[in-house]
Design a protein around this motif. Structure first.
Motif, mmCIF file in Angstrom:
data_model
loop_
_atom_site.group_PDB
_atom_site.id
_atom_site.type_symbol
_atom_site.label_atom_id
_atom_site.label_comp_id
_atom_site.label_asym_id
_atom_site.label_seq_id
_atom_site.Cartn_x
_atom_site.Cartn_y
_atom_site.Cartn_z
ATOM 1 N N LYS A 188 -0.168 -24.213 -3.648
ATOM 2 C CA LYS A 188 0.375 -23.480 -2.504
ATOM 3 C C LYS A 188 1.181 -22.263 -2.927
ATOM 4 N N THR A 189 2.121 -22.439 -3.839
ATOM 5 C CA THR A 189 2.964 -21.317 -4.255
ATOM 6 C C THR A 189 2.160 -20.287 -5.028
ATOM 7 N N LEU A 190 1.323 -20.753 -5.951
ATOM 8 C CA LEU A 190 0.484 -19.832 -6.718
ATOM 9 C C LEU A 190 -0.439 -19.034 -5.809
ATOM 10 N N GLU A 191 -1.106 -19.711 -4.903
ATOM 11 C CA GLU A 191 -2.048 -19.028 -4.029
ATOM 12 C C GLU A 191 -1.337 -18.030 -3.124
ATOM 13 N N ALA A 192 -0.150 -18.393 -2.632
ATOM 14 C CA ALA A 192 0.599 -17.461 -1.784
ATOM 15 C C ALA A 192 0.996 -16.215 -2.571
ATOM 16 N N ALA A 193 1.470 -16.405 -3.807
ATOM 17 C CA ALA A 193 1.825 -15.258 -4.641
ATOM 18 C C ALA A 193 0.600 -14.420 -4.966
ATOM 19 N N PHE A 194 -0.512 -15.086 -5.243
ATOM 20 C CA PHE A 194 -1.767 -14.392 -5.548
ATOM 21 C C PHE A 194 -2.211 -13.538 -4.363
ATOM 22 N N GLN A 195 -2.181 -14.109 -3.173
ATOM 23 C CA GLN A 195 -2.617 -13.381 -1.987
ATOM 24 C C GLN A 195 -1.690 -12.200 -1.677
ATOM 25 N N ARG A 196 -0.374 -12.411 -1.839
ATOM 26 C CA ARG A 196 0.581 -11.319 -1.575
ATOM 27 C C ARG A 196 0.369 -10.148 -2.521
ATOM 28 N N SER A 197 -0.109 -10.444 -3.735
ATOM 29 C CA SER A 197 -0.191 -9.407 -4.753
ATOM 30 C C SER A 197 -1.506 -8.640 -4.745
ATOM 31 N N ILE A 198 -2.482 -9.086 -3.982
ATOM 32 C CA ILE A 198 -3.781 -8.411 -3.961
ATOM 33 C C ILE A 198 -3.595 -6.956 -3.540
ATOM 34 N N GLY A 199 -4.094 -6.047 -4.352
ATOM 35 C CA GLY A 199 -4.000 -4.624 -4.047
ATOM 36 C C GLY A 199 -2.643 -4.009 -4.311
ATOM 37 N N SER A 200 -1.720 -4.753 -4.953
ATOM 38 C CA SER A 200 -0.373 -4.205 -5.170
ATOM 39 C C SER A 200 -0.390 -2.966 -6.052
ATOM 40 N N GLU A 201 -1.402 -2.851 -6.900
ATOM 41 C CA GLU A 201 -1.487 -1.671 -7.767
ATOM 42 C C GLU A 201 -1.706 -0.388 -6.977
ATOM 43 N N ILE B 91 -1.328 -11.644 -13.278
ATOM 44 C CA ILE B 91 0.105 -11.624 -13.593
ATOM 45 C C ILE B 91 0.672 -10.226 -13.378
ATOM 46 N N ALA B 92 -0.069 -9.194 -13.766
ATOM 47 C CA ALA B 92 0.397 -7.825 -13.529
ATOM 48 C C ALA B 92 0.496 -7.543 -12.038
ATOM 49 N N ARG B 93 -0.484 -7.986 -11.269
ATOM 50 C CA ARG B 93 -0.420 -7.773 -9.812
ATOM 51 C C ARG B 93 0.793 -8.489 -9.214
ATOM 52 N N TYR B 94 1.048 -9.700 -9.681
ATOM 53 C CA TYR B 94 2.222 -10.452 -9.216
ATOM 54 C C TYR B 94 3.500 -9.659 -9.483
ATOM 55 N N ALA B 95 3.654 -9.134 -10.723
ATOM 56 C CA ALA B 95 4.841 -8.358 -11.060
ATOM 57 C C ALA B 95 4.896 -7.053 -10.273
ATOM 58 N N LEU B 96 3.765 -6.383 -10.116
ATOM 59 C CA LEU B 96 3.731 -5.129 -9.358
ATOM 60 C C LEU B 96 4.098 -5.345 -7.897
ATOM 61 N N SER B 97 3.707 -6.496 -7.332
ATOM 62 C CA SER B 97 4.057 -6.768 -5.935
ATOM 63 C C SER B 97 5.572 -6.917 -5.783
ATOM 64 N N ILE B 98 6.225 -7.480 -6.794
ATOM 65 C CA ILE B 98 7.697 -7.594 -6.766
ATOM 66 C C ILE B 98 8.327 -6.214 -6.910
ATOM 67 N N ILE B 99 7.809 -5.423 -7.840
ATOM 68 C CA ILE B 99 8.340 -4.061 -8.024
ATOM 69 C C ILE B 99 8.146 -3.261 -6.750
ATOM 70 N N LYS B 100 6.969 -3.362 -6.156
ATOM 71 C CA LYS B 100 6.693 -2.653 -4.902
ATOM 72 C C LYS B 100 7.676 -3.069 -3.816
ATOM 73 N N GLY B 101 7.920 -4.377 -3.694
ATOM 74 C CA GLY B 101 8.839 -4.865 -2.668
ATOM 75 C C GLY B 101 10.262 -4.396 -2.884
#
Length: 375
Positions: free
Chosen positions: A3-16, A362-372
């Protein structure tokens, strides 16, 4: 359950795509840093350019664009990491108006607390020198050095060995590209034909030493199949581009951590279950080993992490592969030895590991945090 992994994965799609320039400046440490390498590999895969000033860096040699100096090039953020050999003085001498500063704390030294305390520890331990005055041999410094941090203050901090009271964002070591490329070049045995039911590879740290002793005791009982407990290395393989640096380094900057050892990988490729107890008491848990095992299609039977991985939990790969203590480990091994679903469990773990823990996600996950945080 992911659940947590998938939610983070979905939030990060396209963060680049939120970054205008797809270009960063990397002011990096002269020490190998696993989570930083994984992030940089992910950025490379996502099309980011990585600028590095004047000389190659141990963590970015595979993706960097060397520049003589920073002259106001358009960049999305500046990335640095801890340990010795970071040019903190660049933050004092160069003008970076309104550019976010990102810090990766991949440190696992014997220092509790936040990144400031870790820097203070290195400041006492290593010579405060200008690297311009330190000899080099083929682009490798002959000693470790540190520069004063001055007023450096990151806007966002990522931490790998994250304490539960640490406000930084968690980032895992992850499955690096080298592990996967080694897999492609060396065919894995079909899972059910693998020679070893389980393996524990000895190493430093109290949990590894205790698990080694337990595994040897279990091998004396009739209740379990054989557990491999010996250290293995074999021939060292490293990319030709850094082979000379690896030979010259003599553990000054840990170029040897880029090496892959043939017998070690053969063991992973011929083992059904790798037992991973972590390294030591808090704040040590993560290392390269669990990710190397996952890259080879091996079940990772892991001790409950003693660091805070809740934001991006490895434990969600297969919750039945997490144990709490030595008796619980024994019970898990006994259950797995009787299981008819072991290959299905491995397939589930391997599929999720590649989906969530390779460099790009992992990069998308980090980029989504930076973006936020940049909003």
């Amino acid at each position: 359950m992911t659940k947590t992994l998938e939610a983070a994965f979905q939030r990060s799609i396209g963060s680049e795509d939120a970054f205008d320039h797809k270009r960063i400046l990397y002011i990096g440490s002269e020490s190998y840093d696993a989570p930083c390498v994984t992030f940089l590999q992910g950025l490379q895969s996502l099309g980011f350019e990585v600028l590095v000033i004047k000389r190659s860096n141990i963590n970015s040699w595979f993706c960097e664009t060397i520049i003589d100096e920073y002259e106001g090039q358009d960049i999305d953020f500046i990335l640095s990491n801890l340990h010795w050999g970071t040019r903190w003085d660049y933050y004092e001498t160069m003008d970076f108006p309104n550019v976010p500063k990102i810090l990766i704390d991949g440190d696992d030294d014997v220092v509790s607390g936040d990144w400031r305390k870790k820097y203070a520890f290195y400041h006492q331990r290593y010579k405060v020198l200008s690297p311009d005055n330190i000899p080099q041999t083929d682009n490798v410094y002959t000693e470790r050095w540190i520069t004063p941090m001055g007023d450096y203050q990151p806007d966002i901090v990522f931490c790998a060995q994250k304490g539960f009271d640490n406000p930084a964002y968690y980032i895992p070591f992850g499955i690096q590209n080298e592990y996967l490329s080694y897999t492609k070049e060396n065919e894995k045995a079909p899972f059910m034909e693998r020679s070893y039911f389980a393996a524990h590879v000895p190493g430093p740290g109290i949990h590894r030493r205790r698990t080694e002793r337990l595994s040897k005791l279990l091998n004396k009982t009739p209740f379990l199949p054989f557990i491999h407990t010996n250290s293995v290395r074999g021939e060292a393989h490293v990319h030709n581009k850094i082979k000379a640096a690896t030979e010259l380094d003599k553990n000054k900057h840990s170029y040897h951590r880029w090496q892959q050892f043939s017998d070690y990988y053969k063991l992973l490729q011929n083992t059904k279950i790798l037992i991973y107890p972590g390294v030591d008491h808090w704040p040590f848990w993560d290392s390269k080993r669990p990710w190397e095992a996952l890259s080879q299609g091996t079940i990772l039977l892991m001790k409950q992490p003693t660091i805070d991985v809740s934001a991006y939990p490895l434990t969600e790969l297969a919750e039945e592969c997490v144990y709490d203590g030595y008796w619980d480990l024994t019970k898990h091994l006994h259950a797995f030895s009787k299981s008819s679903d072991l290959e299905a469990l491995r397939d589930q773990m391997a599929e999720n590991a590649l989906k969530y823990f390779t460099p790009e996600p992992i990069a998308r996950y980090a980029l989504s945090i930076i973006k936020g945080e940049m909003k």
